[in-house]
Scaffold this active site. Structure first.
Site, PDB file in Angstrom:
ATOM      1  N   ASP A 492      28.901 -70.424  55.144  1.00 44.19           N
ATOM      2  CA  ASP A 492      27.545 -70.935  55.294  1.00 44.19           C
ATOM      3  C   ASP A 492      26.561 -69.812  55.557  1.00 44.19           C
ATOM      4  O   ASP A 492      25.443 -69.812  55.060  1.00 44.19           O
ATOM      5  CB  ASP A 492      27.489 -71.962  56.425  1.00 44.19           C
ATOM      6  N   ARG A 496      25.786 -64.945  62.234  1.00 43.12           N
ATOM      7  CA  ARG A 496      25.933 -65.466  63.594  1.00 43.12           C
ATOM      8  C   ARG A 496      27.393 -65.798  63.888  1.00 43.12           C
ATOM      9  O   ARG A 496      28.291 -65.502  63.098  1.00 43.12           O
ATOM     10  CB  ARG A 496      25.035 -66.687  63.792  1.00 43.12           C
ATOM     11  N   ASP A 497      27.627 -66.428  65.019  1.00 44.85           N
ATOM     12  CA  ASP A 497      28.996 -66.761  65.429  1.00 44.85           C
ATOM     13  C   ASP A 497      29.478 -68.023  64.715  1.00 44.85           C
ATOM     14  O   ASP A 497      29.789 -69.028  65.323  1.00 44.85           O
ATOM     15  CB  ASP A 497      29.062 -66.936  66.949  1.00 44.85           C
ATOM     16  N   GLU A 498      29.550 -67.926  63.388  1.00 43.12           N
ATOM     17  CA  GLU A 498      29.985 -69.067  62.574  1.00 43.12           C
ATOM     18  C   GLU A 498      30.710 -68.536  61.352  1.00 43.12           C
ATOM     19  O   GLU A 498      31.924 -68.448  61.345  1.00 43.12           O
ATOM     20  CB  GLU A 498      28.772 -69.927  62.199  1.00 43.12           C
ATOM     21  N   ASP A 505      28.046 -76.989  51.876  1.00 43.77           N
ATOM     22  CA  ASP A 505      27.305 -75.904  51.248  1.00 43.77           C
ATOM     23  C   ASP A 505      27.932 -75.536  49.908  1.00 43.77           C
ATOM     24  O   ASP A 505      27.233 -75.339  48.904  1.00 43.77           O
ATOM     25  CB  ASP A 505      27.292 -74.680  52.165  1.00 43.77           C
ATOM     26  N   TRP A 562      30.141 -83.571  52.231  1.00 44.75           N
ATOM     27  CA  TRP A 562      30.898 -82.373  52.592  1.00 44.75           C
ATOM     28  C   TRP A 562      32.324 -82.503  52.047  1.00 44.75           C
ATOM     29  O   TRP A 562      32.767 -81.683  51.240  1.00 44.75           O
ATOM     30  CB  TRP A 562      30.907 -82.191  54.113  1.00 44.75           C
ATOM     31  N   GLU A 775      18.278 -71.062  55.679  1.00 44.38           N
ATOM     32  CA  GLU A 775      18.957 -72.298  56.061  1.00 44.38           C
ATOM     33  C   GLU A 775      17.976 -73.455  56.166  1.00 44.38           C
ATOM     34  O   GLU A 775      18.278 -74.587  55.785  1.00 44.38           O
ATOM     35  CB  GLU A 775      19.664 -72.097  57.397  1.00 44.38           C
ATOM     36  N   HIS A 796      21.538 -68.300  53.731  1.00 41.75           N
ATOM     37  CA  HIS A 796      22.244 -69.579  53.704  1.00 41.75           C
ATOM     38  C   HIS A 796      22.012 -70.165  52.309  1.00 41.75           C
ATOM     39  O   HIS A 796      20.934 -70.648  52.023  1.00 41.75           O
ATOM     40  CB  HIS A 796      21.617 -70.492  54.768  1.00 41.75           C
TER      41      HIS A 796
END
Length: 918
Positions: A492, A496-498, A505, A562, A775, A796
């Site tokens: 995605d 960041r912390d992802e 997506d 999704w 995003e 994103h």
């Protein structure tokens, strides 16, 4: 002796020469080029029992095609009789894409050479192609002789404490070798070294898969790196996706608590003997090396004062290193890579280095990129330099890190003090445009810094250009968003912390991705992980590889739009590349998911299956997802995607010849459609949620009766115009919005949306200086303040799905769903007066397709390129055949079958370059 007249002798000689010359000239001017195996060029490490072979035809003449082919495969590039393992002989067939190997059983670790020749449209034989090859990997678990090894003392990485291990072993090569291969994988990241040099050019190996079911290993040709006598093999071993914290919670060591290495070097000697050097209990390790911290989100700390010179050489004294321990794992989960490797793809230099208002030294790379910085610097021993990474500056021009959440995204380097030093991280990556530099002992300028762009090594396949520079920047932003988020899995966001493989997506963007780059192998690999993560009840997780849910179990939470990636993505990849084997492989997963939806439905309506709704749809307050202006009911979304996945499954069954499933799921779709209309649609075509996304999904998924389509389109247009030509769609509605408009006669409104420059729109971020897709529609507001820092990525790709419309409708390159893979395709642009020109190219499996149009001096020029071995139906936006020329001649002269229908002239052409003017 009989005598002949001189003139008769001369004529006989002349006729003989002519016959010989004619025989020599009978080779076709069509040649087979761009040979590939399993979507890859000369791949090393294939574990497919019957690899598929493809080629393209190169020619300068029109209407050329293949009528037959012959393939030869051998273990020697000479193709002598002894080495030949398959000769297809002449086969009458036009197929040149993904033909399966049909020869002798392939052997582990063996290189196979192949070439092809074809017969052209006139039946004339071509010359043999250049020789290509593929090499098999280790085909069975029993081929592995090496053992899994682990550093004996390990601890779970904590903040400021995750050193990389270093492992090594010395060994002897007894005599001259002819070839050597290294087969390597790990729990965690690894970087392999031989005799003082890194092995290969791949990064972040072994890649990210659903490790408990599938672990990739790499195959390296190390022949040139070995030498007779003493040798040494070594490896750095880092946290990687295996043990780093993953996700936004304290999710450490999801796959396991211990890192490990599996390495097997197979050597073939000139005297015919063979030897295997494998990881075993004779290897040693240390954790006292220079890499002191290595985590995906937090970054890397490297202390050059702790470097061990020559640690990967045979002469190194490792007596103070500790012994590794043997670990036992099931090697049946080991697979050769089916995707493409992650590599350093390009490098960029800063456009400026400056001080922020707060005095911080910052470099602007000019592009939001993914990878890391290479730092070149000199200074006193022990000096510590810290690099931090950010996507944007705040409204005051200061460094902005809040949207990274808990990710530190930094790299630190401690100098050893012996002249100019170079540092770049190994086991992390960052998403950034701006880099802050702290602690530098000397002045820093652009020469000290290089941005190393890292992503999966996908070949670029598409270009788009038009007369609007903002749209061209939008296309560049879409492409850079794909680069930054296709790092072994479709993530995605990269900063960041992802950085997770969010399914929604990928579902939204996969068609656009397939125009920009060749993603056939990339999605082949990822979709197998998706199927591996799918639970027994057919449920599909939010992300894949799935690190949100605990391993095992019968079911996981699902969100409509999704989880539907399990059906939409395989069908899309099949349509783009004609890869029926992928469709066959994924079909059980596709069917299991539709059956999950069916079991959850009542009266053919699926409810309570949407967690995210139409994620980040536009509304005045963007931070919550409760009912508001533009809101689309979540049960409605469930029902719509249930219908869509069922209809695509029906088409997949039809493509695979599964007649019973065609009947079953075709009937299911009709029942869903009937219940959908009864529940959500009025007799006048008004849809209950009355949002843009509601109309878009109903129209795109063919859920409305034919007599209501125009009415529903009008309601959609009314909503758009009521918002002054602005959209209000989120992740699920946006990819289809402009398609629905152009499919229903309102391409003009689609252009209004594409060219809209104010928020919310695609061009608003461009005007705000974006270099990737955001995003949120308003990640940075007009006053330069930011949206919610808890979820505000500036890289994103989901909203970049508009790129698909730009290729397919603006430029007009469109797949024929009945001839997947562009064997036959359409060129059917829908031009607008708001642009003076638009053009696109796409490198299909058959060759380059090009389409463009230009308005000039009151006339229109339309250009088309059709690759050999394909045909195209061209739809010219002109009312009559008369008045159209092709390459200067009246169209009707060269194409008597051209016909005009409803303002469009339609004709079918073979390969070649065409110029139409009218």
């Amino acid at each position: 002796m009989k005598h002949y007249p001189h003139f008769l002798i001369f004529n006989l000689i002349f006729l003989g020469l002519m016959t010989a010359t004619r025989g020599l000239s009978q080779k076709s001017n069509v040649t087979a080029t761009a040979l590939s195996c399993e979507h890859k060029t000369d791949p090393v490490g294939i574990d497919t029992p019957a690899p598929r072979l493809s080629w393209k035809l190169q020619t300068t003449t029109r209407n050329q095609k293949q009528t037959a082919y012959q393939i030869k495969v051998a273990t020697s590039a000479t193709f002598d009789k002894k080495s030949l393992v398959w000769d297809s002989n002449k086969k009458i067939a036009a197929t040149s894409v993904l033909l399966p190997y049909e020869g002798m059983t392939l052997r582990s670790g063996t290189r196979y050479f192949w070439q092809v020749k074809i017969w052209d449209a006139q039946g004339v034989e071509s010359a043999w192609s250049a020789v290509s090859f593929w090499e098999m990997s280790l085909l069975t678990a029993s081929d592995w002789k090496a053992k899994w090894i682990e550093p004996a003392l390990q601890q779970i990485a904590k903040e400021e404490d995750s050193p990389a291990s270093m492992l090594r072993k010395s060994f002897v090569i007894k005599s001259k070798i002819t070839s050597a291969r290294a087969y390597v994988t790990s729990h965690g990241f690894y970087e392999l070294h031989l005799n003082g040099q890194k092995v290969g050019n791949e990064e972040l190996t072994p890649g990210w898969t659903s490790y408990h079911k599938r672990i990739q290993y790499q195959t390296y040709d190390v022949t040139a790196q070995l030498r007779t006598g003493a040798n040494a093999v070594g490896a750095f071993l880092g946290e990687g996706w295996y043990r780093s914290p993953l996700g936004w919670e304290d999710n450490i060591a999801y796959y396991g608590k211990r890192l490990g290495l599996l390495c097997q070097i197979h050597v073939k000697y000139a005297n015919g003997s063979e030897e295997t050097i494998g990881s075993d209990d004779t290897w040693k390790y240390t954790t006292d090396g220079p890499i002191r911290i290595n985590e995906l989100y937090d970054g890397e700390a490297y202390d050059a004062t702790r470097e061990m010179k020559g640690w990967d050489e045979a002469s190194f004294d490792d007596s103070k290193w500790a012994a590794v321990q043997i670990a036992n794992f099931d090697n049946n989960v080991l697979i050769a890579p089916q995707g493409v490797p992650t590599k350093r793809i390009e490098e960029i230099k800063p456009i400026k280095v400056f001080r922020t208002p707060k005095g911080l030294l910052v470099a602007d790379m000019g592009q939001n990129m993914v990878g890391w910085i290479r730092l070149k610097i000199s200074g006193p021993r022990g000096t510590k330099i810290t690099l931090r990474h950010a996507e944007v500056l705040d409204k005051f021009g200061d460094f902005y890190l809040d949207n990274l959440r808990s990710a530190k995204a930094k790299a630190t380097y401690t100098l050893k003090g012996d002249g100019q030093e170079t540092f770049e991280p190994r086991f992390t990556f960052m998403g950034f445009r701006y880099v802050s530099i702290e602690g530098a002992p000397t002045e820093i300028n652009a020469e000290n810094l290089t941005g190393v762009v890292v992503h999966s090594d996908m070949k670029p396949t598409g270009t788009f250009d038009c007369s609007n520079p903002l749209v061209n920047q939008l296309q560049r932003n879409i492409l850079w968003g794909q680069k930054g988020n296709f790092v072994d899995v479709p993530t995605d966001c990269p900063q960041r912390d992802e950085r997770l493989g969010w399914t929604g997506d990928a579902q939204a963007f996969c068609r656009t991705a397939a125009y920009n780059m060749n993603v056939a192998a990339f999605f082949t690999k990822w979709l197998k992980d998706l199927a591996a993560d799918q639970r027994p009840d057919g449920s599909v997780p939010f992300v894949s590889p799935d690190i949100i849910n605990k391993m095992g179990g019968n079911s996981v939470p699902v969100s409509a739009g999704w989880a539907d990636v399990a059906v939409i993505a395989p069908w899309t990849i099949y349509q783009v590349y004609g890869d029926k084997r992928l469709l066959e492989t994924q079909y059980p997963s596709m069917k299991a998911y539709v059956e999950y939806q069916r079991k959850k439905s009542v009266n053919y309506l699926w409810k309570n299956g949407s967690v995210f709704g139409d994620w980040l749809f536009y509304k005045p307050a963007m931070n919550s997802h409760t009912e508001a202006d533009g809101f689309t009911n979540r049960d409605y979304i469930c029902a719509a995607f249930f219908g869509y996945s069922t209809s695509l499954l029906t088409e997949a069954a039809r493509a695979l010849g599964k007649t019973e499933d065609v009947a079953q799921y075709g009937a299911l779709f009709e029942n869903i459609k009937k219940s959908f209309n009864a529940q959500y649609v009025t007799p006048e075509g008004r849809i209950a949620p009355d949002s843009q996304t509601a109309y878009v999904l109903a129209l795109m998924f063919d859920l409305l009766p034919e007599n209501l389509r125009s009415k529903a389109t009008n309601y959609l247009v009314e909503d758009i115009e009521g918002r002054k030509n602005h959209l209000s769609t989120g992740f699920l509605g946006t990819p289809y919005l402009c398609h629905v408009l152009s499919q229903n006669g309102r391409a003009d409104v689609g252009y209004d949306l594409l060219l809209q420059e104010t928020y919310p729109s695609w061009l608003y971020p461009v005007k705000m200086g974006a270099t990737t897709i955001w995003e949120r529609w308003d990640g940075q507001k007009p006053d330069s303040t930011f949206q919610d820092k808890g979820m505000n990525s500036f890289n994103h790709y989901a909203y970049g799905a508009i790129g698909d419309w730009m290729y397919r409708v603006v430029a007009g390159i469109e797949i024929d769903p009945n001839k997947p893979g562009y064997q036959h395709f359409f060129v059917q642009p829908q031009p607008t007066n708001k642009l003076s020109y638009a053009k696109a190219t796409f490198e299909s499996n058959y060759g380059e397709i090009a389409a463009g149009w230009q308005r000039q001096n009151g006339k229109m020029k339309m250009t088309v390129k059709v690759p050999a071995n394909t045909t195209a139906t061209i739809k010219i936006p002109h009312g009559t055949v008369a008045g159209i020329t092709e390459s200067g001649s009246p169209l009707k002269d060269g194409f008597p079958d051209a016909k005009a229908t409803k303002g469009v002239v339609e004709l079918v052409v073979g390969s070649g370059d065409y110029i139409f003017e009218f």
